[in-house]
Write a protein that holds these residues in place. Structure first.
Motif, PDB file in Angstrom:
ATOM      1  N   THR A  96       0.859  -1.308  -0.027  1.00 13.53           N
ATOM      2  CA  THR A  96      -0.037  -0.020   0.135  1.00 13.53           C
ATOM      3  C   THR A  96       0.792   1.191   0.179  1.00 13.53           C
ATOM      4  OG1 THR A  96      -0.227  -0.238   2.358  1.00 13.53           O
ATOM      5  CG2 THR A  96      -2.216  -0.927   1.012  1.00 13.53           C
ATOM      6  N   LEU A  99       1.889   3.926  -4.987  1.00 16.12           N
ATOM      7  CA  LEU A  99       0.744   4.658  -5.662  1.00 16.12           C
ATOM      8  C   LEU A  99      -0.165   4.077  -6.541  1.00 16.12           C
ATOM      9  CD1 LEU A  99      -0.953   7.346  -5.148  1.00 16.12           C
ATOM     10  CD2 LEU A  99       0.458   8.330  -6.942  1.00 16.12           C
ATOM     11  N   ASN A 102      -2.709   1.598  -4.753  1.00 19.52           N
ATOM     12  CA  ASN A 102      -3.846   2.419  -4.000  1.00 19.52           C
ATOM     13  C   ASN A 102      -4.920   3.102  -5.185  1.00 19.52           C
ATOM     14  OD1 ASN A 102      -2.578   1.686  -1.636  1.00 19.52           O
ATOM     15  ND2 ASN A 102      -1.568   3.658  -1.555  1.00 19.52           N
ATOM     16  N   MET A 103      -4.342   3.328  -6.271  1.00 22.88           N
ATOM     17  CA  MET A 103      -5.165   3.948  -7.360  1.00 22.88           C
ATOM     18  C   MET A 103      -5.983   2.812  -7.802  1.00 22.88           C
ATOM     19  SD  MET A 103      -4.911   7.002  -8.152  1.00 22.88           S
ATOM     20  CE  MET A 103      -5.422   7.387  -9.541  1.00 22.88           C
ATOM     21  N   ALA A 106      -8.927   2.460  -5.451  1.00 23.67           N
ATOM     22  CA  ALA A 106      -9.779   3.715  -5.344  1.00 23.67           C
ATOM     23  C   ALA A 106     -10.619   3.959  -6.630  1.00 23.67           C
ATOM     24  CB  ALA A 106      -8.711   4.827  -5.207  1.00 23.67           C
ATOM     25  N   ALA A 158      -6.165   7.592  -2.953  1.00 18.84           N
ATOM     26  CA  ALA A 158      -4.893   6.900  -3.105  1.00 18.84           C
ATOM     27  C   ALA A 158      -3.839   7.781  -2.532  1.00 18.84           C
ATOM     28  CB  ALA A 158      -4.609   6.572  -4.596  1.00 18.84           C
ATOM     29  N   THR A 162      -1.041   6.463   0.705  1.00 18.20           N
ATOM     30  CA  THR A 162       0.321   6.328   0.263  1.00 18.20           C
ATOM     31  C   THR A 162       1.269   7.215   0.917  1.00 18.20           C
ATOM     32  OG1 THR A 162      -0.331   5.717  -2.104  1.00 18.20           O
ATOM     33  CG2 THR A 162       1.882   6.510  -1.811  1.00 18.20           C
ATOM     34  N   PHE A 215      -9.954   5.455   4.641  1.00 21.94           N
ATOM     35  CA  PHE A 215     -10.156   4.931   3.068  1.00 21.94           C
ATOM     36  C   PHE A 215     -11.366   4.330   2.634  1.00 21.94           C
ATOM     37  CE2 PHE A 215      -9.878   2.305  -0.610  1.00 21.94           C
ATOM     38  CZ  PHE A 215      -8.819   3.218  -1.726  1.00 21.94           C
TER      39      PHE A 215
END
Length: 227
Positions: A96, A99, A102-103, A106, A158, A162, A215
């Motif tokens: 995590t 980036l 996480n994108m 998301a 994201a 991050t 999140f």
């Protein structure tokens, strides 16, 4: 060879094969599985209680149409917490902190909430782009601003996850390096630095859990606007 502090955030490889898939799969192996017994163990009971309390708190203000997302968001919450906490162990990798990963979490979920809102209640969904009572001259500007803010939501989700994890890991490594260097020179200062390192590690454990909760909470708020 000079080792950079940012090398810890590089995806590990073994014989040229990325190990990020193993890092993403490992948390699911560690969770206890439901058994066929009438009574669950204490660990299973605690896990079920945690999931139920989290689901109740997140989905209580959401309409019944959004309750179908309960299993997805609860699974995402547990998955993110596991990845964040496992990344605090020595010689481990935190997926995590990437980036791109996480994108990947998301963007599809945010896009699904937007599409759901456009399909079920398009007037209400488009109404978020223009607040009520806006002066006529400000209408074009506000529509542009609200549209940009709508599309920046997954990026903010994201980047927030991050940045918080990356900053915490960097700070832990910097303080640990300082304690290691000061140990032969100033043992007393190195001891105090080690105490600070322990406290920072406890704080980072809390941050790992809080950021996963934030999140999923923000994702549930986006869902609430579109159901």
């Amino acid at each position: 060879m000079t080792v950079s502090f940012f090398d810890q955030f590089m995806s590990p490889t073994l014989f040229g094969i990325p190990l990020i898939a193993l890092a993403l799969t490992l948390p699911w192996i560690m969770f206890p599985k439901p058994s066929s017994r009438w009574l669950n163990s204490r660990l299973l009971t605690l896990q079920a209680w945690f999931i139920n309390r989290f689901t109740l708190q997140i989905f209580q203000p959401i309409n019944r149409a959004g309750h179908k997302w309960a299993a997805l968001l609860a699974s995402l919450m547990i998955f993110l917490i596991s990845l964040n906490l496992l990344g605090l162990l020595p010689y481990t990798f935190t997926p995590t902190t990437q980036l791109s990963l996480n994108m990947a979490f998301a963007v599809p979920l945010w896009l699904a909430t937007v599409i759901m809102g456009m399909r079920s209640q398009p007037t209400h969904a488009l109404g978020h782009l223009l607040p009520e009572g806006t002066p006529t001259l400000l209408i074009p500007i506000l529509i542009i601003i609200e549209t940009i803010s709508l599309f920046i939501r997954p990026i903010a989700l994201a980047v927030r996850l991050t940045a918080n994890l990356t900053a915490g890991h960097l700070l832990i490594q910097l303080i640990a390096t300082g304690a290691f260097v000061l140990l032969p020179l100033m043992p007393m200062v190195a001891g105090l630095t080690s105490v600070l390192l322990v406290l920072l590690t406890l704080l980072e454990v809390a941050v790992a859990m809080i950021q996963a909760y934030v999140f999923v909470l923000l994702m549930s708020l986006y869902l609430q606007e579109n159901v």
